[in-house]
Write a protein that holds these residues in place. Structure first.
Motif, PDB file in Angstrom:
ATOM      1  N   ARG A  12       0.836  -1.196   0.000  1.00  6.99           N
ATOM      2  CA  ARG A  12       0.000   0.000   0.000  1.00  6.99           C
ATOM      3  C   ARG A  12       0.872   1.247   0.000  1.00  6.99           C
ATOM      4  NH1 ARG A  12      -2.934  -0.066   4.834  1.00  6.99           N
ATOM      5  NH2 ARG A  12      -3.176  -2.282   4.580  1.00  6.99           N
ATOM      6  N   ARG A  13       1.961   1.233   0.784  1.00  8.45           N
ATOM      7  CA  ARG A  13       2.868   2.381   0.819  1.00  8.45           C
ATOM      8  C   ARG A  13       3.525   2.583  -0.535  1.00  8.45           C
ATOM      9  NH1 ARG A  13       6.174   0.584   5.213  1.00  8.45           N
ATOM     10  NH2 ARG A  13       4.583   0.059   6.690  1.00  8.45           N
ATOM     11  N   GLU A  14       3.907   1.477  -1.193  1.00  8.18           N
ATOM     12  CA  GLU A  14       4.521   1.597  -2.506  1.00  8.18           C
ATOM     13  C   GLU A  14       3.540   2.201  -3.496  1.00  8.18           C
ATOM     14  OE1 GLU A  14       5.869  -2.286  -3.467  1.00  8.18           O
ATOM     15  OE2 GLU A  14       7.432  -2.275  -1.913  1.00  8.18           O
ATOM     16  N   ASP A  15       2.256   1.805  -3.412  1.00  7.68           N
ATOM     17  CA  ASP A  15       1.237   2.377  -4.291  1.00  7.68           C
ATOM     18  C   ASP A  15       1.107   3.873  -4.033  1.00  7.68           C
ATOM     19  OD1 ASP A  15       0.766  -0.086  -5.376  1.00  7.68           O
ATOM     20  OD2 ASP A  15      -1.016  -0.496  -4.142  1.00  7.68           O
ATOM     21  N   ASP A  16       1.140   4.260  -2.762  1.00  2.00           N
ATOM     22  CA  ASP A  16       1.047   5.680  -2.428  1.00  2.00           C
ATOM     23  C   ASP A  16       2.224   6.443  -3.017  1.00  2.00           C
ATOM     24  OD1 ASP A  16      -1.248   5.194  -1.070  1.00  2.00           O
ATOM     25  OD2 ASP A  16      -0.333   5.192   0.934  1.00  2.00           O
ATOM     26  N   PHE A  17       3.412   5.872  -2.913  1.00  2.00           N
ATOM     27  CA  PHE A  17       4.582   6.558  -3.443  1.00  2.00           C
ATOM     28  C   PHE A  17       4.551   6.592  -4.964  1.00  2.00           C
ATOM     29  CE2 PHE A  17       6.644   5.438   0.722  1.00  2.00           C
ATOM     30  CZ  PHE A  17       6.693   6.741   1.168  1.00  2.00           C
ATOM     31  N   SER A  18       4.002   5.565  -5.607  1.00  2.00           N
ATOM     32  CA  SER A  18       3.929   5.596  -7.067  1.00  2.00           C
ATOM     33  C   SER A  18       2.976   6.699  -7.518  1.00  2.00           C
ATOM     34  CB  SER A  18       3.493   4.237  -7.614  1.00  2.00           C
ATOM     35  OG  SER A  18       2.174   3.941  -7.196  1.00  2.00           O
ATOM     36  N   ASP A  19       1.903   6.916  -6.779  1.00  4.93           N
ATOM     37  CA  ASP A  19       0.999   8.023  -7.106  1.00  4.93           C
ATOM     38  C   ASP A  19       1.712   9.358  -6.973  1.00  4.93           C
ATOM     39  OD1 ASP A  19      -0.982   6.176  -7.521  1.00  4.93           O
ATOM     40  OD2 ASP A  19      -1.976   6.538  -5.588  1.00  4.93           O
ATOM     41  N   ILE A  20       2.468   9.493  -5.895  1.00  4.83           N
ATOM     42  CA  ILE A  20       3.200  10.749  -5.674  1.00  4.83           C
ATOM     43  C   ILE A  20       4.241  10.956  -6.763  1.00  4.83           C
ATOM     44  CG2 ILE A  20       4.788  11.917  -4.105  1.00  4.83           C
ATOM     45  CD1 ILE A  20       3.256  10.527  -1.805  1.00  4.83           C
ATOM     46  N   GLU A  21       4.962   9.877  -7.131  1.00  6.18           N
ATOM     47  CA  GLU A  21       5.948   9.988  -8.199  1.00  6.18           C
ATOM     48  C   GLU A  21       5.295  10.405  -9.504  1.00  6.18           C
ATOM     49  OE1 GLU A  21       8.025   6.294  -8.428  1.00  6.18           O
ATOM     50  OE2 GLU A  21       8.983   6.574  -6.463  1.00  6.18           O
TER      51      GLU A  21
ATOM     52  N   LEU B 113       4.557  14.101  -9.347  1.00 14.17           N
ATOM     53  CA  LEU B 113       5.778  14.894  -9.479  1.00 14.17           C
ATOM     54  C   LEU B 113       6.287  14.887 -10.930  1.00 14.17           C
ATOM     55  CD1 LEU B 113       7.638  13.879  -6.209  1.00 14.17           C
ATOM     56  CD2 LEU B 113       6.554  16.059  -6.717  1.00 14.17           C
ATOM     57  N   LYS B 114       6.230  13.725 -11.609  1.00 12.26           N
ATOM     58  CA  LYS B 114       6.657  13.658 -12.998  1.00 12.26           C
ATOM     59  C   LYS B 114       5.770  14.497 -13.887  1.00 12.26           C
ATOM     60  CE  LYS B 114       8.838   9.126 -12.771  1.00 12.26           C
ATOM     61  NZ  LYS B 114       8.740   7.707 -13.184  1.00 12.26           N
ATOM     62  N   LYS B 115       4.483  14.506 -13.575  1.00  9.99           N
ATOM     63  CA  LYS B 115       3.523  15.281 -14.354  1.00  9.99           C
ATOM     64  C   LYS B 115       3.867  16.767 -14.313  1.00  9.99           C
ATOM     65  CE  LYS B 115      -1.378  16.469 -14.457  1.00  9.99           C
ATOM     66  NZ  LYS B 115      -2.651  16.294 -13.773  1.00  9.99           N
ATOM     67  N   HIS B 116       4.335  17.225 -13.150  1.00 13.45           N
ATOM     68  CA  HIS B 116       4.690  18.639 -12.988  1.00 13.45           C
ATOM     69  C   HIS B 116       6.148  18.911 -13.313  1.00 13.45           C
ATOM     70  CE1 HIS B 116       0.836  19.884 -11.387  1.00 13.45           C
ATOM     71  NE2 HIS B 116       0.818  18.802 -10.643  1.00 13.45           N
ATOM     72  N   GLY B 117       6.873  17.896 -13.772  1.00 18.11           N
ATOM     73  CA  GLY B 117       8.255  18.098 -14.189  1.00 18.11           C
ATOM     74  C   GLY B 117       9.227  18.264 -13.043  1.00 18.11           C
ATOM     75  N   ILE B 118       8.922  17.647 -11.944  1.00 16.53           N
ATOM     76  CA  ILE B 118       9.818  17.761 -10.774  1.00 16.53           C
ATOM     77  C   ILE B 118      10.612  16.495 -10.631  1.00 16.53           C
ATOM     78  CG2 ILE B 118       9.919  18.069  -8.298  1.00 16.53           C
ATOM     79  CD1 ILE B 118       7.354  19.682  -8.493  1.00 16.53           C
TER      80      ILE B 118
END
Length: 151
Positions: free
Chosen positions: A134-143, A146-151
């Motif tokens: 579940r934590r990995e899924d949360d981090f994949s969403d955050i990643e 961040l990629k969407k915004h070019g960070i």
């Protein structure tokens, strides 16, 4: 003595205005004006006005206000420094807790609280792998965000 006289005059004037307002059939407003006008005379009767007058002309009281100002400045400065360090107390505690190793028996190679097969657990699946995924899924969403915004 002058402060008490001024407060009495303000109260009398307020009660006069309240009487005129009540005469105009605005009873709610008149009651509110009367309440406000009774505050100064109440402060005189309780001694607050005398205390304030004594405080205003007391060098010790002004020194006390200076000490309170210094204490406030120290609190504000420490908060600014804490924010610049990056983190609140809770975040620092969490970081310290993450640095501590888990409880392990002296001769054990893994934490003693592990997966199924232990006494009392029966055939229940362990809840830790599910929480980890579940934590990995949360981090994949955050990643992804961040990629969407070019960070």
């Amino acid at each position: 003595m002058i402060a008490e006289t001024v407060c009495s005059a303000v109260s009398a004037a307020g009660l006069g205005i309240a009487a005129i307002t009540a005469y105009r059939k605005r009873f709610l407003a008149a009651a509110r004006i009367a309440a406000y006008s009774l505050v100064p005379i109440g402060l005189v009767m309780t001694g607050v006005v005398e205390w304030l007058a004594d405080t205003a002309f007391s060098p010790t009281a002004w020194a006390g206000f200076g000490v309170l100002g210094l204490a406030w400045a120290l609190f504000a400065t420490t908060r600014v420094v804490e924010r610049r360090r990056g983190g609140t107390r809770k975040e620092r505690r969490a970081a310290r807790a993450a640095d501590r190793p888990e409880a392990v028996a002296p001769a054990a190679s893994a934490p003693s609280l592990g997966q199924g097969g232990q006494v009392g657990q029966g055939s229940r699946p362990a809840s830790r792998p599910a929480a980890a995924s579940r934590r990995e899924d949360d981090f994949s969403d955050i990643e992804a965000i961040l990629k969407k915004h070019g960070i």
